[in-house]
Design an enzyme around this catalytic site. Structure first.
Site, PDB file in Angstrom:
ATOM      1  N   SER A  43      12.842  68.774 -45.217  1.00 45.05           N
ATOM      2  CA  SER A  43      12.813  69.315 -43.852  1.00 45.05           C
ATOM      3  C   SER A  43      14.183  69.430 -43.215  1.00 45.05           C
ATOM      4  CB  SER A  43      11.930  68.450 -42.972  1.00 45.05           C
ATOM      5  OG  SER A  43      10.592  68.736 -43.269  1.00 45.05           O
TER       6      SER A  43
ATOM      7  N   LYS B  38      15.169  72.878 -42.157  1.00 44.74           N
ATOM      8  CA  LYS B  38      14.546  73.609 -41.035  1.00 44.74           C
ATOM      9  C   LYS B  38      15.542  74.096 -39.964  1.00 44.74           C
ATOM     10  CE  LYS B  38      10.005  71.430 -41.657  1.00 44.74           C
ATOM     11  NZ  LYS B  38       9.212  70.244 -41.266  1.00 44.74           N
TER      12      LYS B  38
ATOM     13  N   TYR C  96       8.954  78.747 -47.918  1.00 46.25           N
ATOM     14  CA  TYR C  96       9.062  77.404 -47.325  1.00 46.25           C
ATOM     15  C   TYR C  96       9.246  76.335 -48.414  1.00 46.25           C
ATOM     16  CZ  TYR C  96       7.776  73.037 -45.116  1.00 46.25           C
ATOM     17  OH  TYR C  96       7.778  71.723 -44.700  1.00 46.25           O
TER      18      TYR C  96
ATOM     19  N   TYR D 133      10.846  64.402 -35.293  1.00 47.69           N
ATOM     20  CA  TYR D 133       9.380  64.429 -35.145  1.00 47.69           C
ATOM     21  C   TYR D 133       8.911  63.530 -34.006  1.00 47.69           C
ATOM     22  CZ  TYR D 133       9.797  66.348 -39.879  1.00 47.69           C
ATOM     23  OH  TYR D 133      10.139  67.089 -40.977  1.00 47.69           O
TER      24      TYR D 133
ATOM     25  N   VAL E  52      11.897  64.095 -45.919  1.00 45.28           N
ATOM     26  CA  VAL E  52      11.159  63.056 -46.655  1.00 45.28           C
ATOM     27  C   VAL E  52      11.822  62.640 -47.975  1.00 45.28           C
ATOM     28  CG1 VAL E  52       8.850  63.357 -45.685  1.00 45.28           C
ATOM     29  CG2 VAL E  52       9.577  64.788 -47.591  1.00 45.28           C
TER      30      VAL E  52
HETATM   31  N1  GLU Z   1       8.406  69.750 -47.889  1.00 48.87           N
HETATM   32  C1  GLU Z   1       7.923  68.671 -47.060  1.00 48.87           C
HETATM   33  C2  GLU Z   1       6.532  69.027 -46.543  1.00 48.87           C
HETATM   34  O1  GLU Z   1       6.292  70.173 -46.257  1.00 48.87           O
HETATM   35  C3  GLU Z   1       8.871  68.460 -45.954  1.00 48.87           C
HETATM   36  C4  GLU Z   1       8.530  67.305 -45.044  1.00 48.87           C
HETATM   37  C5  GLU Z   1       9.748  66.564 -44.500  1.00 48.87           C
HETATM   38  O2  GLU Z   1      10.802  66.550 -45.115  1.00 48.87           O
HETATM   39  O3  GLU Z   1       9.609  65.967 -43.423  1.00 48.87           O
HETATM   40  O4  GLU Z   1       5.694  68.198 -46.427  1.00 48.87           O
END
Ligand code: GLU
Length: 309
Positions: free
Chosen positions: A63, A66, A187, A239, A257
């Site tokens: 993420s 993003k 994505y 988040y 993550v």
């Molecule tokens: N590719 C992970 C997902 O879509 C990213 C989540 C993250 O890094 O917070 O769940």
């Protein structure tokens, strides 16, 4: 200037023995991460890089991609068009929440739903063309070639049922207008790009430096879009602990993550930490501690008066 190398080493040593947290396992390939890996890197806006630990170890960006694709979508469409599809509201819900706002929009671009909606919007005549644009942008941010972790990509594509559900929901509400599979593939690929802690510090430094990469001098993002990206990182990047982070650490940041967190200290530096074990909200345990300590030691909080340090 503070002795950044000594401060990074001191912080690294203070937290190297922490064992709290669990490596992400809901994406099967991520469960193979080495819980011992630990690195901290910092790049100043004049291009000096300091690092300690496994700063050259490659891992998937997840993420942390993003903010970069949000910047790309802003450049493609402008903030008015993007806002019609993705809001900028910090909502205190988890990264993979399926909740949309009252207009059917993902609440913000740092959530999976927001990023998947933007993946549909990125301009390009075909998926390969869109991916090539993504790679070209990431190459500018990293200052070198970019590679994809094919096994993480495949693993996520085969098991990302929740993201697939989110994409279907967005398609039914006409937030996604193209093919669901293409938005998801974009994505999943953006999440599977490989970075190192050193790379992330440089990418963060480019945002801290108004969109100019301090090492290469290349423009990564138009100056007028930098504050939009940083505002959303500040309010939504962590988040459902974004408020706590803004309060305790006080800089725009994004976590992933895979165990990375990068933070942008406008006009001063970019900082990145890598340590795979995560807390319940999906943030690197050691990463959080390192940022809190560095914020204190280096007076990073954007509302603190640092004139005396
Ligand atoms: N590719 C992970 C997902 O879509 C990213 C989540 C993250 O890094 O917070 O769940």
């Amino acid at each position: 200037m503070a002795n950044y190398q000594a401060i990074l080493e001191e912080t690294y040593n203070a937290f190297r023995d922490i064992q709290a947290g669990e490596v992400a396992s809901y994406i099967p390939e991520l469960a193979k991460a080495n819980a011992k890996h630990f690195a901290i890197a910092l790049m100043t806006v004049d291009g000096q890089l300091f690092s300690v630990g496994d700063a050259q170890q490659a891992f998937t960006i997840q993420s942390m991609s993003k903010p970069f694709t949000y910047g790309m979508a802003l450049e493609d469409w402008g903030r008015v068009e993007i806002f019609k599809k993705v809001a900028v509201e910090p909502v205190g819900i988890s990264f993979n929440s399926i909740n949309l706002d009252s207009k059917g929009r993902p609440p913000n671009p740092m959530l999976n739903a927001g990023a998947i909606a933007l993946a549909d919007m990125i301009k390009g005549a075909s998926l390969p063309e869109k991916i090539n644009r993504l790679l070209a942008m990431m190459r500018r941010y990293m200052g070198h070639d970019v590679h994809l972790d094919a096994s993480v990509f495949t693993s996520e594509r085969q098991t990302g049922f929740r993201n697939i559900a989110i994409a279907n929901l967005l398609r039914s509400g006409k937030i996604i207008e193209g093919e669901i599979e293409e938005a998801l593939d974009f994505y999943f690929q953006q999440c599977s790009l490989l970075v190192t802690c050193n790379d992330l510090a440089g990418m963060a430094a480019a945002l801290a430096n108004n969109g100019l990469h301090p090492k290469t001098g290349e423009r990564v993002l138009k100056e007028e879009n930098v504050s939009d990206v940083l505002s959303v990182m500040y309010t939504c990047g962590m988040y459902d602990s974004s408020g706590e982070w803004a309060y305790n650490v006080g800089i725009p940041a994004k976590s992933g993550v895979s165990g990375g967190i990068f933070g942008v200290v406008p006009k001063r530096m970019g900082i990145a930490v890598f340590s795979p074990p995560l807390n319940e909200q999906g943030h690197s345990e050691r990463g959080l501690k390192v940022f809190e300590a560095l914020s204190e030691k280096l007076c990073l909080h954007i509302f603190d008066d640092c004139t005396e340090r």
